[in-house]
Design a protein around this motif. Structure first.
Motif, mmCIF file in Angstrom:
data_model
loop_
_atom_site.group_PDB
_atom_site.id
_atom_site.type_symbol
_atom_site.label_atom_id
_atom_site.label_comp_id
_atom_site.label_asym_id
_atom_site.label_seq_id
_atom_site.Cartn_x
_atom_site.Cartn_y
_atom_site.Cartn_z
ATOM 1 N N PHE A 16 0.862 -1.138 0.004
ATOM 2 C CA PHE A 16 -0.178 -0.079 -0.070
ATOM 3 C C PHE A 16 0.930 1.321 0.100
ATOM 4 N N ALA A 17 1.913 1.348 0.875
ATOM 5 C CA ALA A 17 2.839 2.473 1.030
ATOM 6 C C ALA A 17 3.392 2.565 -0.550
ATOM 7 N N ALA A 18 3.992 1.520 -1.073
ATOM 8 C CA ALA A 18 4.482 1.533 -2.247
ATOM 9 C C ALA A 18 3.309 2.040 -3.303
ATOM 10 N N ALA A 19 2.153 1.501 -3.509
ATOM 11 C CA ALA A 19 1.277 1.921 -4.552
ATOM 12 C C ALA A 19 1.158 3.535 -4.259
ATOM 13 N N VAL A 20 0.781 3.876 -2.996
ATOM 14 C CA VAL A 20 0.395 5.303 -2.686
ATOM 15 C C VAL A 20 1.682 6.239 -3.183
ATOM 16 N N THR A 21 2.918 5.851 -3.018
ATOM 17 C CA THR A 21 3.975 6.647 -3.677
ATOM 18 C C THR A 21 4.074 6.547 -4.740
ATOM 19 N N LEU A 22 3.812 5.512 -5.489
ATOM 20 C CA LEU A 22 3.854 5.634 -7.150
ATOM 21 C C LEU A 22 2.690 6.417 -7.567
ATOM 22 N N ALA A 23 1.604 6.375 -7.037
ATOM 23 C CA ALA A 23 0.252 7.174 -7.416
ATOM 24 C C ALA A 23 0.619 8.466 -7.187
ATOM 25 N N ALA A 24 1.388 9.348 -6.091
ATOM 26 C CA ALA A 24 1.728 10.419 -5.700
ATOM 27 C C ALA A 24 2.676 10.750 -6.831
ATOM 28 N N LEU A 25 3.663 10.061 -7.252
ATOM 29 C CA LEU A 25 4.704 10.370 -8.091
ATOM 30 C C LEU A 25 4.026 10.458 -9.607
ATOM 31 N N PHE A 26 3.229 9.646 -9.994
ATOM 32 C CA PHE A 26 2.420 9.791 -11.067
ATOM 33 C C PHE A 26 1.694 11.073 -11.288
ATOM 34 N N LEU A 27 0.906 11.429 -10.111
ATOM 35 C CA LEU A 27 0.179 12.612 -10.377
ATOM 36 C C LEU A 27 1.155 13.874 -10.426
ATOM 37 N N PHE A 28 2.165 13.962 -9.660
ATOM 38 C CA PHE A 28 3.099 14.887 -9.551
ATOM 39 C C PHE A 28 3.552 15.166 -11.078
ATOM 40 N N TYR A 30 2.531 13.988 -13.917
ATOM 41 C CA TYR A 30 1.272 14.061 -14.897
ATOM 42 C C TYR A 30 1.015 15.593 -14.883
ATOM 43 N N VAL A 31 0.653 16.233 -13.627
ATOM 44 C CA VAL A 31 0.047 17.593 -13.625
ATOM 45 C C VAL A 31 1.251 18.718 -14.066
ATOM 46 N N LEU A 33 3.484 17.722 -16.398
ATOM 47 C CA LEU A 33 3.575 17.729 -18.051
ATOM 48 C C LEU A 33 2.474 18.075 -18.804
ATOM 49 N N THR A 34 1.446 18.374 -18.243
ATOM 50 C CA THR A 34 0.115 18.878 -18.960
ATOM 51 C C THR A 34 0.514 20.453 -19.069
ATOM 52 N N PRO A 35 -0.072 20.806 -20.357
ATOM 53 C CA PRO A 35 -0.076 22.432 -20.554
ATOM 54 C C PRO A 35 -0.953 23.286 -19.580
ATOM 55 N N HIS A 36 -1.929 22.410 -19.142
ATOM 56 C CA HIS A 36 -3.003 23.209 -18.119
ATOM 57 C C HIS A 36 -2.806 22.602 -16.970
ATOM 58 N N ARG A 37 -3.135 23.538 -15.828
ATOM 59 C CA ARG A 37 -2.875 23.463 -14.366
ATOM 60 C C ARG A 37 -4.062 22.736 -13.710
ATOM 61 N N GLU A 38 -4.234 21.479 -13.810
ATOM 62 C CA GLU A 38 -5.306 20.852 -13.212
ATOM 63 C C GLU A 38 -5.757 21.149 -11.921
ATOM 64 N N LEU A 39 -4.716 21.069 -11.057
ATOM 65 C CA LEU A 39 -5.054 21.259 -9.826
ATOM 66 C C LEU A 39 -5.605 22.745 -9.514
ATOM 67 N N ALA A 40 -4.983 23.822 -10.032
ATOM 68 C CA ALA A 40 -5.543 25.015 -9.774
ATOM 69 C C ALA A 40 -7.133 25.443 -10.473
ATOM 70 N N LEU A 41 -7.133 24.567 -11.736
ATOM 71 C CA LEU A 41 -8.473 24.684 -12.355
ATOM 72 C C LEU A 41 -9.558 23.786 -11.441
ATOM 73 N N ILE A 42 -9.024 22.699 -10.727
ATOM 74 C CA ILE A 42 -9.955 22.143 -9.985
ATOM 75 C C ILE A 42 -10.425 22.837 -8.868
ATOM 76 N N ARG A 43 -9.421 23.655 -8.282
ATOM 77 C CA ARG A 43 -9.614 24.695 -7.093
ATOM 78 C C ARG A 43 -10.684 25.717 -7.508
ATOM 79 N N ASP A 44 -10.550 26.096 -8.812
ATOM 80 C CA ASP A 44 -11.502 27.042 -9.384
ATOM 81 C C ASP A 44 -12.981 26.379 -9.711
ATOM 82 N N GLY A 45 -12.894 25.288 -9.549
ATOM 83 C CA GLY A 45 -14.386 24.625 -9.823
ATOM 84 C C GLY A 45 -14.419 24.061 -11.275
ATOM 85 N N ASN A 46 -13.366 23.948 -11.943
ATOM 86 C CA ASN A 46 -13.473 23.486 -13.502
ATOM 87 C C ASN A 46 -13.557 21.903 -13.387
#
Length: 135
Positions: A16-28, A30-31, A33-46
């Motif tokens: 579980f610790a390895a999977a959560v670490t891998l997931a956090a790294l993936f999200l880090f 991914y967001v 490398l994409t041109p738009h800023r998902e987390l900021a957009l989500i915070r703004d209700g997008n």
């Protein structure tokens, strides 16, 4: 039964610790490398960004869950998890560069259809990956 639980608990915690670490790294990655800023957009209700990122994350998590169930070790799971991450990054790259060049901007503008499309493709590819990763 309790003895089995106590014996299996360390393996659960390690995976579980390895999977959560891998997931956090993936999200880090991914967001970043994409041109738009998902987390900021989500915070703004997008909702387009939320749908896109959620589908992509599920498209990553499903193969990782399958690999956990069939892996022989944590390093084995981490390697296959890295493959799942690379495939999800490639999916976005193909969609954003080859299929719909302006889709990232449309997600940033809140086009829910674009978010559903990217997230859905990521989820579908993740399901296919999961099936291919079973020995």
């Amino acid at each position: 039964m309790f003895g089995y639980f106590i014996g299996a608990l360390p393996d659960f915690l390690a995976y579980f610790a390895a999977a959560v670490t891998l997931a956090a790294l993936f999200l880090f990655v991914y967001v970043r490398l994409t041109p738009h800023r998902e987390l900021a957009l989500i915070r703004d209700g997008n909702s387009a960004a939320a749908t896109q990122l959620s589908g992509t994350f599920l498209g990553f998590a499903i193969p990782v869950a399958t690999v956990i169930a069939h892996s022989v070790s944590i390093p084995d799971m981490m390697l296959w998890g890295a493959v799942a991450a690379m495939v999800q990054l490639l999916v976005f790259l193909v969609i954003a560069r080859l299929v719909f060049a302006g889709i990232s901007a449309r997600i940033a503008e809140g086009c829910t259809a674009s978010g559903i499309f990217v997230g859905g493709i990521g989820l579908g590819i993740g399901i296919l990956q999961a099936a291919c990763m079973i020995p």
